[in-house]
Design an enzyme around this catalytic site. Structure first.
Site, PDB file in Angstrom:
ATOM      1  N   LYS A  36      -8.895 -42.114  21.883  1.00 29.07           N
ATOM      2  CA  LYS A  36      -7.825 -41.565  21.026  1.00 29.07           C
ATOM      3  C   LYS A  36      -6.855 -40.851  21.942  1.00 29.07           C
ATOM      4  CE  LYS A  36     -11.134 -39.082  18.891  1.00 29.07           C
ATOM      5  NZ  LYS A  36     -10.881 -39.292  17.472  1.00 29.07           N
ATOM      6  N   ARG A  37      -5.726 -40.358  21.406  1.00 28.42           N
ATOM      7  CA  ARG A  37      -4.818 -39.582  22.245  1.00 28.42           C
ATOM      8  C   ARG A  37      -5.559 -38.406  22.856  1.00 28.42           C
ATOM      9  NH1 ARG A  37       0.821 -41.070  22.347  1.00 28.42           N
ATOM     10  NH2 ARG A  37       1.129 -39.160  23.525  1.00 28.42           N
ATOM     11  N   LYS A  67     -12.835 -47.104  12.257  1.00 33.01           N
ATOM     12  CA  LYS A  67     -12.958 -48.370  12.998  1.00 33.01           C
ATOM     13  C   LYS A  67     -14.300 -48.454  13.713  1.00 33.01           C
ATOM     14  CE  LYS A  67      -8.012 -48.059  13.519  1.00 33.01           C
ATOM     15  NZ  LYS A  67      -6.941 -47.532  14.374  1.00 33.01           N
ATOM     16  N   THR A 114      -8.503 -42.126  12.143  1.00 32.82           N
ATOM     17  CA  THR A 114      -8.739 -43.473  11.633  1.00 32.82           C
ATOM     18  C   THR A 114      -9.636 -44.236  12.598  1.00 32.82           C
ATOM     19  OG1 THR A 114      -6.555 -43.933  12.546  1.00 32.82           O
ATOM     20  CG2 THR A 114      -6.722 -43.801  10.168  1.00 32.82           C
ATOM     21  N   LYS A 166      -8.528 -32.344  20.107  1.00 32.88           N
ATOM     22  CA  LYS A 166      -9.490 -33.448  19.968  1.00 32.88           C
ATOM     23  C   LYS A 166     -10.697 -33.242  20.887  1.00 32.88           C
ATOM     24  CE  LYS A 166      -5.782 -36.707  18.741  1.00 32.88           C
ATOM     25  NZ  LYS A 166      -6.039 -37.287  17.410  1.00 32.88           N
ATOM     26  N   HIS A 205       0.989 -35.629   7.555  1.00 30.31           N
ATOM     27  CA  HIS A 205      -0.068 -36.120   8.452  1.00 30.31           C
ATOM     28  C   HIS A 205      -0.642 -35.065   9.380  1.00 30.31           C
ATOM     29  CE1 HIS A 205       0.366 -40.505   7.705  1.00 30.31           C
ATOM     30  NE2 HIS A 205       1.613 -40.167   7.405  1.00 30.31           N
TER      31      HIS A 205
HETATM   32  C1  GLG Z   1      -1.749 -38.169  12.409  1.00 32.33           C
HETATM   33  C2  GLG Z   1      -2.999 -37.337  12.421  1.00 32.33           C
HETATM   34  C3  GLG Z   1      -4.288 -38.148  12.270  1.00 32.33           C
HETATM   35  C4  GLG Z   1      -4.149 -39.142  11.126  1.00 32.33           C
HETATM   36  C5  GLG Z   1      -2.936 -40.000  11.349  1.00 32.33           C
HETATM   37  C6  GLG Z   1      -2.692 -40.960  10.196  1.00 32.33           C
HETATM   38  O1  GLG Z   1      -3.056 -36.519  13.562  1.00 32.33           O
HETATM   39  O2  GLG Z   1      -5.363 -37.286  12.017  1.00 32.33           O
HETATM   40  O3  GLG Z   1      -5.294 -39.956  11.053  1.00 32.33           O
HETATM   41  O4  GLG Z   1      -1.767 -39.210  11.461  1.00 32.33           O
HETATM   42  O5  GLG Z   1      -2.614 -40.250   8.983  1.00 32.33           O
HETATM   43  N1  GLG Z   1      -0.340 -37.961  14.360  1.00 32.33           N
HETATM   44  C7  GLG Z   1      -1.305 -38.644  13.775  1.00 32.33           C
HETATM   45  O6  GLG Z   1      -1.774 -39.628  14.296  1.00 32.33           O
END
Ligand code: GLG
Length: 839
Positions: free
Chosen positions: A565-566, A677, A673, A571, A374
């Site tokens: 988002k976080r 949304k 994601t 970001k 991820h």
């Molecule tokens: C990770 C990534 C995100 C991703 C999510 C789900 O940073 O970009 O969309 O997993 O695959 N730590 C996360 O949230």
């Protein structure tokens, strides 16, 4: 009344069972019953929370009926099951989701209203399980929803953290963390299964012995044993009977008291053992991207993985299947490297406990596991210091050495005389202090490896996992993430759901590609007008909420420009802030400037130990303080920070956005994601060519997406050439003015020191290239401002975004996993009559 007449009356009505019936009358009766017999309350003294519990238990009864039939069917039919191993889950509130999935929202509303109550306020009582940090945990929840909806047999295994992700409050502009006591008032959705407890060992040493067959064996004598107690939560599918299990493990001491210690007078020592054991699942680590070297974190990972694998083997043997066919009946997905220790644990169980030969055990293991990566951030790749690892899991260290030796023998044959290659592939990182590379263990022990968006998978193959890709190209696949349209559209945006369904029917709820049918409607002026009316109403809802909670008045006709988002430097929330300050400066210089009014909305938590992220929150709130109250601005700009971004609060945010901010440095966001949304709910995106943005842009087509910034290749080149952020600062007056204003103390009551670390970071290092992307971002935002003036064209673009977002449903993603990685098929569940089942 004649006897015939009486029979006729009896036949004309059918009394439903109070635990399974779905009519509003039955539901009303069941709710009253549960209020009385579960909550122990009568209406005069019942609180809203009591009513929530009564409704939750009523809905849970309906789920249990389906759940039991699901479990029964899977036992009888010997089906192949997907096991999702994830250290995090963010399912959001269960009640409303279950009402939607069971199709009883209206009936329950009616039942509740007949008792003089309001369903919305009952729903608002639920405390969501915040058992995750962000995208990764929420993805697991979307996947559980899709698995059930697609009728794929599945179990989601994880950890029952007593305290989930902290609640965020904002005090004087700073984030303050509050413990999340989500279990305080009880959790009606879980069922403890103490009878299925398993033991997990820690520490100690190993010793060799020879078994009856004369084979060399090893046994592990642990220093400590902890019990794992499963807590099961039913996960419903949409309008199907399939109800899967999310099984979360809680750690407990094997005995409440160690009586031996107690008898020799060590009362506190005995209690200590209990405390140590139960600390294991006490709290979720609040870092979005993994942290290094925390022993408790490794203990949590091993604990839940061992519990889950022991449980799977038990289920397998209970079904009467031989151990050798385990991989034919179960496929285990590793959600990132957090559960990667599972590879060594399954080997240990098969070889040490079930006495299989190494090669046989290895074949089973490799075929059972698959690994999803991820993140590419190098600091996020989990590694464990060898000493720490060895003292906690001595047997696993030996097993990892053995896996590594056999693996490197294979590599040596392929790459004659290439020690560098060997060192790069090894499961052990040499040099300085040795460490175990969990991603390598996951790659070697799995039959499939996937990234979460096309770019991300390509970058994995070229970068972090290149050597593995060269070795086993066939193991690599991309599966772009998706989100469930049940929660992220039907549940959170009833107004838009209704409008869309009126036009194209409701098949899109499980076949999101059917949104395609909206394309032609984008050309219909009357439809566009209705769409606009819906959007306006949804924006008004959010404005009302913010008015009520923060006392800020927003203009629902302004652009709702949202980044939720976080909080993380990659970001780039602070790039967004630089744009706000730039607009502010423009208006200050030219008070008559015609700029379209904008409302900037932020939401997101910062890891408690991440100082720079916390400073970014302070910057956003400080800029808001000044801008929101400056009379020269005439309310043209408003800046809002919505505290405590979680699933519940996010549900108000996505539907209300005009503009979705997806502005990470290209190459850093694996997928994202939230981007999906927002789009699904009719926002246009301003974004970089990063993660799934690229595929969203392809899907909605370039004209309907605001693109800016350097590509991931540009960023690599820029850095290779020796990136000097100061050059951008010195040659761009608007950029310089914005940064200087922060540095001058203008937003911090004259305190120049406050934002100095942030300013220094930008001018001296700028690792995420904000300054390099600044002008491109500002130009693009100017286009957004222009485009928003033409409301009709904007609306058309928004409709096209929704019409073309179908691919980003988690149903599509799950179908791909099934086809390419899991090799599993759907199994329909038929309901036995409850009475019959009881008999
Ligand atoms: C990770 C990534 C995100 C991703 C999510 C789900 O940073 O970009 O969309 O997993 O695959 N730590 C996360 O949230």
């Amino acid at each position: 009344l004649s006897p015939e007449h009486i029979t006729e009356i009896y036949d004309s009505f059918h009394i439903e069972d109070d635990r399974t019936g779905l009519s509003s009358e039955t539901l009303q009766r069941a709710i009253a019953d549960n209020l009385y017999y579960i909550q122990g309350k009568f209406p005069e003294i019942a609180t809203l929370y009591d009513y929530y519990m009564a409704v939750a238990y009523t809905v849970r009864d309906r789920l249990l009926h389906r759940w039991i039939n699901t479990v029964k069917t899977y036992r009888e039919q010997d089906v192949k099951v997907v096991c999702y191993l994830s250290a995090e889950y963010l399912p959001g509130p269960h009640l409303e989701n279950n009402l939607v999935n069971l199709g009883i929202y209206d009936q329950v509303q009616q039942a509740v209203e007949s008792s003089g109550l309001d369903l919305r306020s009952i729903l608002a009582q639920e405390e969501e399980p915040g058992l995750g940090n962000g995208g990764l945990g929420r993805l697991a929840a979307c996947y559980m929803d899709s698995l059930a909806t697609l009728e794929i047999p599945a179990i989601g295994y994880g950890i029952r953290y007593e305290y989930g992700i902290f609640d965020q409050e904002i005090r004087e502009g700073w984030q303050v963390e509050i413990t999340d006591k989500w279990l305080r008032l009880g959790n009606p959705w879980e069922i403890p299964r103490p009878e299925n407890a398993v033991e997990v060992k820690f520490g100690g040493y190993t010793e060799p012995y020879t078994d009856d067959q004369g084979d060399y064996r090893v046994r592990w004598i642990p220093h400590q044993v902890v019990n794992g107690i499963p807590y099961d939560t039913p996960i419903s599918g949409y309008r199907v009977n399939t109800t899967s299990t999310m099984r979360l493990w809680k750690a407990e001491a094997p005995e409440s008291f160690d009586f031996q210690a107690f008898n020799v007078g060590d009362y506190y020592g005995a209690v200590d053992a209990k405390i140590i054991s139960e600390n294991l699942t006490k709290v979720l680590y609040p870092n979005d991207e993994p942290i290094q070297g925390k022993q408790l974190r490794l203990e949590q990972q091993y604990f839940f993985v061992s519990c889950s694998l022991q449980n799977l083997l038990k289920i397998h043997l209970l079904r009467g299947d031989p151990i050798e066919t385990f991989h034919e009946k179960f496929v285990i997905q590793l959600n990132d490297t957090h559960p990667a220790i599972g590879v060594a644990e399954l080997m240990r169980l098969l070889v040490d406990e079930y006495l299989l030969h190494w090669q046989k055990a290895w074949d089973i293991t490799q075929q059972a596991f698959a690994y999803t990566n991820h993140t590419l951030l190098p600091e996020a790749l989990e590694t464990w210091p060898l000493n720490l690892f060895g003292s906690l899991l001595p047997r696993h260290l030996e097993i990892i050495y053995e896996i590594n030796q056999r693996f490197l023998d294979q590599v040596r044959l392929k790459y004659l005389g290439n020690p560098d290659k060997l060192a790069r592939l090894s499961l052990i990182e040499e040099g300085g202090s040795k460490r175990i590379r969990m991603a390598h263990l996951a790659c070697v022990g799995s039959h499939a490896i996937n990234g979460v968006a096309a770019l991300h998978t390509e970058l994995l193959k070229e970068g972090v996992l290149k050597d593995f890709y060269d070795l086993w190209p066939h193991k690599f696949t991309n599966i772009t993430n998706g989100v469930t349209p049940r929660r992220w559209m039907v549940l959170i945006n009833p107004r838009l759901t209704q409008l869309i369904t009126r036009e194209i029917g409701e098949t899109w709820i499980t076949q999101l590609e059917d949104f395609k049918r909206l394309e032609s409607l984008a050309e219909d002026p009357a439809f566009r007008q209705e769409w606009r009316r819906v959007k306006r109403a949804v924006k008004q809802d959010l404005a009302d909420y913010i008015q009520a909670h923060q006392g800020l008045t927003l203009n629902p006709d302004s652009i709702f420009d949202i980044q939720a988002k976080r909080i993380h430097e990659y970001k780039r929330q602070h790039l967004n802030v630089l744009h706000i300050i730039t607009l502010y400066n423009r208006i200050k210089h030219n008070p008559r400037l015609a700029v379209p009014p904008r409302t900037f909305i932020f939401g997101g938590k910062a890891a408690p130990g991440y100082q720079m992220a916390k400073l970014i929150i302070k910057l956003i709130t400080s800029v808001g303080e000044v801008v929101n109250h400056d009379p020269d601005i005439c309310d043209l700009i408003k800046v809002v920070f919505l505290p405590d971004f979680n699933v519940t609060n996010s549900q108000r945010i996505y539907p209300a956005a005009d503009l979705s901010e997806q502005i990470s440095t290209a190459g850093k966001e694996a997928s994202g994601t939230g981007n999906m949304k927002f789009s699904m709910n009719g926002a246009l995106t301003i974004g970089t060519l990063d993660g799934a943005n690229i595929e969203i842009r392809e899907a909605v087509e370039a004209d309907n997406f605001f693109l800016f910034g350097h590509t991931s290749e540009d960023i690599v080149d820029l850095k290779a050439q020796g990136y000097v952020p100061k050059t951008f600062y010195n040659t761009n007056p608007a950029l310089k003015e914005a940064i200087d204003l922060i540095a001058s103390g203008y937003f911090s009551h004259g305190n120049r020191a406050l934002f100095q670390p942030l300013v220094d970071q930008l001018l001296q290092a700028d690792p995420y290239c904000l300054l390099a992307d600044y002008q491109s971002y500002i130009d693009c935002q100017d286009q957004v401002g222009q485009a928003f003036q033409d409301q009709d064209t904007w609306t058309k673009t928004a409709i096209l975004n929704v019409a073309r977002i179908g691919r980003f449903s988690s149903d599509r993603a799950i179908r791909e996993y099934c086809r390419e990685i899991w090799w599993v098929n759907p199994v329909s569940i038929h309901l036995e009559e409850y009475q019959q089942a009881k008999a």
